[in-house]
Design a protein around this motif. Structure first.
Motif, PDB file in Angstrom:
ATOM      1  N   ASP A 103      26.390  46.834 -70.485  1.00  0.00           N
ATOM      2  CA  ASP A 103      25.808  48.150 -70.234  1.00  0.00           C
ATOM      3  C   ASP A 103      24.414  48.245 -70.848  1.00  0.00           C
ATOM      4  O   ASP A 103      23.460  48.732 -70.213  1.00  0.00           O
ATOM      5  CB  ASP A 103      26.694  49.251 -70.837  1.00  0.00           C
ATOM      6  N   LEU A 104      24.293  47.761 -72.081  1.00  0.00           N
ATOM      7  CA  LEU A 104      23.001  47.805 -72.773  1.00  0.00           C
ATOM      8  C   LEU A 104      21.999  46.862 -72.102  1.00  0.00           C
ATOM      9  O   LEU A 104      20.816  47.199 -71.969  1.00  0.00           O
ATOM     10  CB  LEU A 104      23.188  47.425 -74.245  1.00  0.00           C
ATOM     11  N   LYS A 105      22.472  45.683 -71.698  1.00  0.00           N
ATOM     12  CA  LYS A 105      21.585  44.702 -71.068  1.00  0.00           C
ATOM     13  C   LYS A 105      20.994  45.245 -69.783  1.00  0.00           C
ATOM     14  O   LYS A 105      19.812  45.013 -69.477  1.00  0.00           O
ATOM     15  CB  LYS A 105      22.376  43.421 -70.801  1.00  0.00           C
ATOM     16  N   ARG A 106      21.800  45.999 -69.054  1.00  0.00           N
ATOM     17  CA  ARG A 106      21.341  46.571 -67.784  1.00  0.00           C
ATOM     18  C   ARG A 106      20.150  47.493 -67.983  1.00  0.00           C
ATOM     19  O   ARG A 106      19.225  47.542 -67.164  1.00  0.00           O
ATOM     20  CB  ARG A 106      22.499  47.327 -67.140  1.00  0.00           C
ATOM     21  N   PHE A 107      20.128  48.215 -69.104  1.00  0.00           N
ATOM     22  CA  PHE A 107      19.035  49.161 -69.372  1.00  0.00           C
ATOM     23  C   PHE A 107      18.045  48.612 -70.401  1.00  0.00           C
ATOM     24  O   PHE A 107      17.198  49.361 -70.887  1.00  0.00           O
ATOM     25  CB  PHE A 107      19.612  50.487 -69.876  1.00  0.00           C
ATOM     26  N   LYS A 108      18.180  47.341 -70.739  1.00  0.00           N
ATOM     27  CA  LYS A 108      17.296  46.693 -71.717  1.00  0.00           C
ATOM     28  C   LYS A 108      17.268  47.454 -73.032  1.00  0.00           C
ATOM     29  O   LYS A 108      16.218  47.689 -73.636  1.00  0.00           O
ATOM     30  CB  LYS A 108      15.878  46.563 -71.147  1.00  0.00           C
ATOM     31  N   ALA A 109      18.473  47.887 -73.467  1.00  0.00           N
ATOM     32  CA  ALA A 109      18.618  48.632 -74.720  1.00  0.00           C
ATOM     33  C   ALA A 109      19.332  47.759 -75.747  1.00  0.00           C
ATOM     34  O   ALA A 109      20.169  46.916 -75.409  1.00  0.00           O
ATOM     35  CB  ALA A 109      19.414  49.907 -74.481  1.00  0.00           C
ATOM     36  N   ASN A 110      18.979  47.937 -77.001  1.00  0.00           N
ATOM     37  CA  ASN A 110      19.609  47.179 -78.081  1.00  0.00           C
ATOM     38  C   ASN A 110      20.806  47.906 -78.680  1.00  0.00           C
ATOM     39  O   ASN A 110      21.613  47.306 -79.392  1.00  0.00           O
ATOM     40  CB  ASN A 110      18.582  46.884 -79.190  1.00  0.00           C
ATOM     41  N   TYR A 111      20.903  49.189 -78.423  1.00  0.00           N
ATOM     42  CA  TYR A 111      21.989  50.008 -78.970  1.00  0.00           C
ATOM     43  C   TYR A 111      22.118  51.262 -78.110  1.00  0.00           C
ATOM     44  O   TYR A 111      21.260  51.543 -77.255  1.00  0.00           O
ATOM     45  CB  TYR A 111      21.717  50.376 -80.434  1.00  0.00           C
ATOM     46  N   GLY A 112      23.180  52.029 -78.353  1.00  0.00           N
ATOM     47  CA  GLY A 112      23.361  53.281 -77.626  1.00  0.00           C
ATOM     48  C   GLY A 112      24.808  53.485 -77.190  1.00  0.00           C
ATOM     49  O   GLY A 112      25.655  52.586 -77.317  1.00  0.00           O
ATOM     50  N   VAL A 113      25.089  54.676 -76.695  1.00  0.00           N
ATOM     51  CA  VAL A 113      26.395  55.003 -76.128  1.00  0.00           C
ATOM     52  C   VAL A 113      26.201  55.389 -74.664  1.00  0.00           C
ATOM     53  O   VAL A 113      25.149  55.907 -74.283  1.00  0.00           O
ATOM     54  CB  VAL A 113      27.099  56.148 -76.899  1.00  0.00           C
ATOM     55  N   LYS A 114      27.233  55.128 -73.858  1.00  0.00           N
ATOM     56  CA  LYS A 114      27.119  55.327 -72.416  1.00  0.00           C
ATOM     57  C   LYS A 114      27.747  56.659 -71.998  1.00  0.00           C
ATOM     58  O   LYS A 114      28.824  57.017 -72.456  1.00  0.00           O
ATOM     59  CB  LYS A 114      27.813  54.174 -71.680  1.00  0.00           C
ATOM     60  N   ILE A 115      27.059  57.378 -71.134  1.00  0.00           N
ATOM     61  CA  ILE A 115      27.627  58.597 -70.552  1.00  0.00           C
ATOM     62  C   ILE A 115      28.634  58.172 -69.470  1.00  0.00           C
ATOM     63  O   ILE A 115      28.265  57.480 -68.514  1.00  0.00           O
ATOM     64  CB  ILE A 115      26.537  59.491 -69.924  1.00  0.00           C
ATOM     65  N   ILE A 116      29.890  58.569 -69.644  1.00  0.00           N
ATOM     66  CA  ILE A 116      30.892  58.180 -68.646  1.00  0.00           C
ATOM     67  C   ILE A 116      31.339  59.368 -67.792  1.00  0.00           C
ATOM     68  O   ILE A 116      31.926  59.187 -66.734  1.00  0.00           O
ATOM     69  CB  ILE A 116      32.125  57.527 -69.310  1.00  0.00           C
ATOM     70  N   GLN A 117      31.041  60.597 -68.243  1.00  0.00           N
ATOM     71  CA  GLN A 117      31.374  61.769 -67.428  1.00  0.00           C
ATOM     72  C   GLN A 117      30.463  62.924 -67.830  1.00  0.00           C
ATOM     73  O   GLN A 117      30.470  63.351 -68.985  1.00  0.00           O
ATOM     74  CB  GLN A 117      32.841  62.170 -67.611  1.00  0.00           C
ATOM     75  N   LEU A 118      29.687  63.426 -66.881  1.00  0.00           N
ATOM     76  CA  LEU A 118      28.778  64.530 -67.174  1.00  0.00           C
ATOM     77  C   LEU A 118      29.545  65.848 -67.281  1.00  0.00           C
ATOM     78  O   LEU A 118      30.540  66.059 -66.578  1.00  0.00           O
ATOM     79  CB  LEU A 118      27.710  64.640 -66.080  1.00  0.00           C
ATOM     80  N   ASP A 119      29.065  66.715 -68.158  1.00  0.00           N
ATOM     81  CA  ASP A 119      29.612  68.068 -68.260  1.00  0.00           C
ATOM     82  C   ASP A 119      29.419  68.767 -66.915  1.00  0.00           C
ATOM     83  O   ASP A 119      28.304  68.837 -66.398  1.00  0.00           O
ATOM     84  CB  ASP A 119      28.881  68.827 -69.372  1.00  0.00           C
ATOM     85  N   LYS A 120      30.504  69.251 -66.324  1.00  0.00           N
ATOM     86  CA  LYS A 120      30.435  69.848 -64.985  1.00  0.00           C
ATOM     87  C   LYS A 120      29.451  71.017 -64.927  1.00  0.00           C
ATOM     88  O   LYS A 120      28.792  71.236 -63.908  1.00  0.00           O
ATOM     89  CB  LYS A 120      31.833  70.314 -64.560  1.00  0.00           C
TER      90      LYS A 120
END
Length: 467
Positions: free
Chosen positions: A389-406
């Motif tokens: 997930d991080l490699k896809r966005f060229k990020a070294n760290y972070g958390v992924k949004i898996i569901q947006l607040d409706k």
């Protein structure tokens, strides 16, 4: 005079003879009459035997009360605050610290002086004092606490062997079972009230994150952290909240089940923090209305709406559309039934689910996993990001949004932020995990804006400030 008296006697004798003859020879004989039972018959006891039997069957709480009273303590919380400004403060340009005191209850759980109470009883304390039932007082230290379950663990160093209560299995507690609430309401020490268990797995938050035992035993401010015990004097809950429009007891009180409280304090003692295991599903309880909307025939159980990736549920093969009917042979009718049972488990514990899939029942063992998701306000559900997930966005760290607040999903999507985007900073803190995200919010002042830095779906960095 004698003639009148004789006449009266003769008349009386004649009347008696006439009545006797009628009764003996002329009056119809009584017959046994049988009538149909009414729809709502009234049964009245013909003697005191039934009353005596019920009296002997009445529960005797004297031994349970004596044991619990000696093991329940009074907790005094002193916190130092600036308080409101006085005229003297305005003239001097300084503020005078003021002591504020709160009180509650606690339960001794072993002879070494460990005491379980509510987190809200000891929160923000600068000094804690515990007073035993024999009026001896001790300074207490906080070993650990868990705001999520509202459970905290204290320790005192006493100069005597302390009385304590033993834990019961709260899963075995029955609705209608007699219970005692023991605590210190309104600073009235060693108070015992009785009632029954009114409901189990009660969620007061509306988020299916709680699972209280509900009782009609009277509980008031000051009872928080006290014991809910069964007729044997065993601990089945920690009194935590009341349902009230006045601030005092008006009908129902709520206790954290002993199985959850026990797991929390054992985690604190062994690991220093709470090891929360999760099933890894989201969904809701079925009823006639929801079953019709979903197009299913079942009206009881938990409908699985989604499965968290890499969770125990996904690895066990649980799918969207499955209906959970039981967990560890305990019937499931609402989401809090699941929450309460899993709340007493740890990471890597195995639970057995009975599920209905396309009308067929099957039993599935599921290994609970560590919680790697978190609901970030205004954004939605986030999860620890994997390397890919991080490699896809060229990020070294972070958390992924898996569901947006409706509620805010359209706003984010209009700004090219979709599920899969990576949040890398919250309030100036680099985010490596959901734990970091939680801590960043925990340390945020109420007047500070929520600052978020993320990499959107196009790989662009964006900054947002929310007030």
């Amino acid at each position: 005079m004698k003639k009148i008296l004789s006449l009266v006697l003769v008349s009386a004798l004649g009347g008696a003879l006439t009545l006797g003859a009628y009764k003996l020879f002329l009056e119809p004989k009584d017959k046994l009459v049988v009538t149909a039972a009414s729809a709502n018959p009234a049964f009245l006891p013909t003697s005191n035997v039934s009353n005596l039997a019920s009296l002997n069957a009445a529960p005797d709480f004297t031994i349970a009360a004596e044991n619990a009273v000696n093991a329940v303590v009074h907790v005094k919380n002193v916190s130092i605050s600036k308080g409101q400004l006085t005229l003297q403060d305005l003239f001097s340009g300084t503020t005078t610290p003021r002591a504020q005191m709160g009180t509650g209850s606690g339960v001794i759980i072993n002879t070494d002086g460990y005491i379980i109470t509510n987190n809200h009883v000891i929160n923000n304390s600068d000094e804690l004092t515990v007073t035993l039932n024999n009026n001896k007082s001790y300074k207490a230290k906080i070993i650990g606490s868990d705001p999520k379950t509202d459970i905290a663990l204290l320790k005192i160093d006493a100069d005597e062997e302390l009385p304590f209560v033993t834990f019961a299995d709260s899963d075995q507690a029955k609705i209608g079972e007699w219970v005692l609430a023991v605590g210190n309401p309104f600073n009235l020490t060693s108070t015992v009230t009785a009632g029954i268990i009114s409901a189990k797995a009660r969620d007061l938050s509306g988020t299916s994150s709680q699972s209280f035992i509900q009782t009609d035993a009277a509980v008031n401010p000051g009872n928080s952290g006290g014991a809910l015990v069964n007729s044997k004097g065993e601990l089945i809950g920690i009194n935590t909240a009341i349902s009230s429009q006045t601030g005092s007891y008006i009908g129902y009180s709520f206790a954290v089940p002993s199985n959850i409280a026990r797991r929390v304090i054992e985690d604190i003692m062994e690991y220093g923090n709470v090891q929360n295991g999760i099933l890894g599903i989201s969904g809701g309880a079925l009823n006639s209305e929801s079953a019709e909307k979903l197009g299913v025939n079942d009206t009881e159980g938990i409908y699985v709406d989604s499965v968290v990736e890499e969770s125990g549920a996904e690895k066990a093969g649980i799918k969207r559309g499955d209906i959970i009917k039981e967990i560890d042979n305990i019937k499931v009718s609402k989401f809090a039934d699941l929450t309460g049972h899993i709340g007493a488990k740890r990471v890597n514990d195995v639970v057995t689910l009975k599920i209905s899939r396309n009308g067929s029942l099957k039993t599935v063992p599921v290994t609970l996993t560590r919680n790697e998701t978190f609901v970030l306000p205004l954004v939605g559900q986030v999860k620890n990001a994997k390397k890919e997930d991080l490699k896809r966005f060229k990020a070294n760290y972070g958390v992924k949004i898996i569901q947006l607040d409706k509620k805010y999903a359209d706003y984010w999507k209009n700004n090219n932020v979709d599920e899969g985007a990576i949040i890398i900073n919250i309030n100036g803190i680099k985010i490596y995990s959901v734990d970091d995200a939680q801590n960043a919010l925990k340390n945020q002042s109420s007047y500070e804006p929520l600052r978020i830095e993320l990499i959107n779906s196009n790989g662009e960095k964006q900054h947002y400030n929310f007030r």
